[in-house]
Design an enzyme around this catalytic site. Structure first.
Site, PDB file in Angstrom:
ATOM      1  N   CYS A  48      -4.458  -1.519  -2.091  1.00 10.97           N
ATOM      2  CA  CYS A  48      -4.642  -0.092  -2.328  1.00 10.97           C
ATOM      3  C   CYS A  48      -5.521   0.060  -3.567  1.00 10.97           C
ATOM      4  CB  CYS A  48      -3.276   0.556  -2.569  1.00 10.97           C
ATOM      5  SG  CYS A  48      -3.371   2.288  -3.059  1.00 10.97           S
ATOM      6  N   HIS A  96      -7.428   2.642   3.689  1.00 13.48           N
ATOM      7  CA  HIS A  96      -7.208   3.391   4.930  1.00 13.48           C
ATOM      8  C   HIS A  96      -8.493   3.564   5.746  1.00 13.48           C
ATOM      9  CE1 HIS A  96      -3.336   4.524   3.240  1.00 13.48           C
ATOM     10  NE2 HIS A  96      -3.029   5.112   4.388  1.00 13.48           N
ATOM     11  N   GLU A 100      -4.282   7.905   8.844  1.00 10.36           N
ATOM     12  CA  GLU A 100      -2.888   7.677   9.255  1.00 10.36           C
ATOM     13  C   GLU A 100      -2.605   8.389  10.577  1.00 10.36           C
ATOM     14  OE1 GLU A 100       0.368   7.050   7.068  1.00 10.36           O
ATOM     15  OE2 GLU A 100      -0.814   5.718   5.798  1.00 10.36           O
ATOM     16  N   ASP A 146       0.873  -1.199   0.000  1.00 15.39           N
ATOM     17  CA  ASP A 146       0.000   0.000   0.000  1.00 15.39           C
ATOM     18  C   ASP A 146       0.901   1.237   0.000  1.00 15.39           C
ATOM     19  OD1 ASP A 146      -2.344   1.585   0.135  1.00 15.39           O
ATOM     20  OD2 ASP A 146      -2.215   1.698   2.309  1.00 15.39           O
ATOM     21  N   SER A 147       0.244   2.400  -0.112  1.00 16.80           N
ATOM     22  CA  SER A 147       0.984   3.656  -0.034  1.00 16.80           C
ATOM     23  C   SER A 147       1.346   4.001   1.411  1.00 16.80           C
ATOM     24  CB  SER A 147       0.115   4.784  -0.591  1.00 16.80           C
ATOM     25  OG  SER A 147      -1.100   4.837   0.145  1.00 16.80           O
ATOM     26  N   TYR A 165      -1.162   8.513  -2.406  1.00 16.63           N
ATOM     27  CA  TYR A 165      -1.261   8.130  -3.812  1.00 16.63           C
ATOM     28  C   TYR A 165      -2.436   8.819  -4.500  1.00 16.63           C
ATOM     29  CZ  TYR A 165       2.175   4.320  -4.167  1.00 16.63           C
ATOM     30  OH  TYR A 165       3.318   3.577  -4.252  1.00 16.63           O
TER      31      TYR A 165
HETATM   32  N1  DGL Z   1      -4.928   3.130   0.732  1.00 23.48           N
HETATM   33  C1  DGL Z   1      -5.041   3.668  -0.558  1.00 23.48           C
HETATM   34  C2  DGL Z   1      -6.295   3.164  -1.277  1.00 23.48           C
HETATM   35  O1  DGL Z   1      -6.820   2.096  -0.977  1.00 23.48           O
HETATM   36  C3  DGL Z   1      -4.905   5.141  -0.823  1.00 23.48           C
HETATM   37  C4  DGL Z   1      -4.396   6.142   0.116  1.00 23.48           C
HETATM   38  C5  DGL Z   1      -3.527   7.193  -0.578  1.00 23.48           C
HETATM   39  O2  DGL Z   1      -4.074   8.204  -1.078  1.00 23.48           O
HETATM   40  O3  DGL Z   1      -2.335   6.965  -0.637  1.00 23.48           O
HETATM   41  O4  DGL Z   1      -6.767   3.787  -2.196  1.00 23.48           O
END
Ligand code: DGL
Length: 254
Positions: free
Chosen positions: A72, A188, A150, A8-9, A40
């Site tokens: 993600c 998240h 986060e 993940d990011s 991301y």
């Molecule tokens: N956890 C990521 C998702 O499922 C994105 C969070 C981010 O913007 O990095 O899209």
């Protein structure tokens, strides 16, 4: 024992990791977070695709994964074809759970809460076209919620108002009907699930895809991994920043 790379990011993929580990506790895991480039949701497509390929390429040099899980939505809705072309092992993605939401709604109004990247993807539009005919789908691209998740996980103060502002557009009233199902289309967001429930203006079904992803990983690996495997975590911005969080979740660093 199978080796599973969960990517993940940032910390959101831990919601998917948790579910996979529950089903496959005997596997060896590497949790890989590209937190140097978080969030991301704000990145352009080219930067995202090449960055994900690079980071995963580096990690798989010394972690010979049997399966890669892109935990993600923002990345999966873009990079799965490139990853599948580059690796011969199973690649399991996480994409907005629009199909189960459309099947579950009684009011016919669902919302997809995701990053701005995910809501803008062709992939998401295709899921709606293929699986949500006759359902009114509201796409909500939240700029801030992943970051708030986060911060909350790190024990920082996140106000109710800040969360409320991000989820408010999910709640739609139309001709006497109301949204009854919200897809958590960013990994998240389940980190904040208790607060999302508490702050919602009315009760809805929040759809977290993590258990379904975990079942899929078990299926593609096609084996039971018994016993207790190892868990490592690697962060592109360096481990220190997240150490308390990771240790509190019982993980260990490389
Ligand atoms: N956890 C990521 C998702 O499922 C994105 C969070 C981010 O913007 O990095 O899209």
């Amino acid at each position: 024992m199978p080796r599973i790379l969960v990517f993940d990011s940032g910390l959101g993929g831990l919601t998917v990791f948790r579910a996979i580990r529950q089903l496959l506790p005997g596997a060896d895991y590497l949790y890989l977070a590209d937190d140097a480039r978080f969030p991301y949701g704000a990145l352009g497509p080219e930067e995202l695709i090449s960055g994900v390929l690079d980071v995963i390429g580096d990690a798989t040099r010394d972690f010979a994964a049997d399966c890669i899980v892109i935990a993600c939505n923002t990345a999966s809705t873009l990079v799965l074809p490139a990853l599948r072309a580059a690796y011969s092992i199973p690649i399991v993605g996480t994409v907005p759970a629009i199909k189960p939401a459309a099947a579950a709604t009684r009011s016919g109004l669902i919302s997809v809460l995701a990053t701005p990247g995910t809501v803008s993807r062709d992939y998401t539009a295709e899921l709606i076209r293929d699986f949500a005919q006759g359902v009114k789908v509201t796409l909500v691209g939240s700029k801030a919620l992943a970051g708030l998740a986060e911060r909350a996980l790190r024990g920082e103060m996140v106000s109710d108002d800040a969360i409320r502002a991000e989820i408010a557009p999910c709640f739609v009233e139309c001709e006497g009907r109301r949204t009854d199902t919200v897809v958590l289309a960013c990994t998240h967001y389940p980190l904040l699930l208790d607060r999302l429930r508490a702050l919602a203006p009315w009760t809805v079904e929040w759809i977290d895809p993590a258990p379904a992803i975990a079942r899929r990983v078990k299926q593609v690996l096609g084996l039971e991994a018994k016993g207790r495997g190892t868990v490592r975590a690697r962060f592109t911005a360096g481990a220190i920043r997240n150490s308390d969080v990771i240790e509190s979740l019982g993980l260990q660093f490389d």
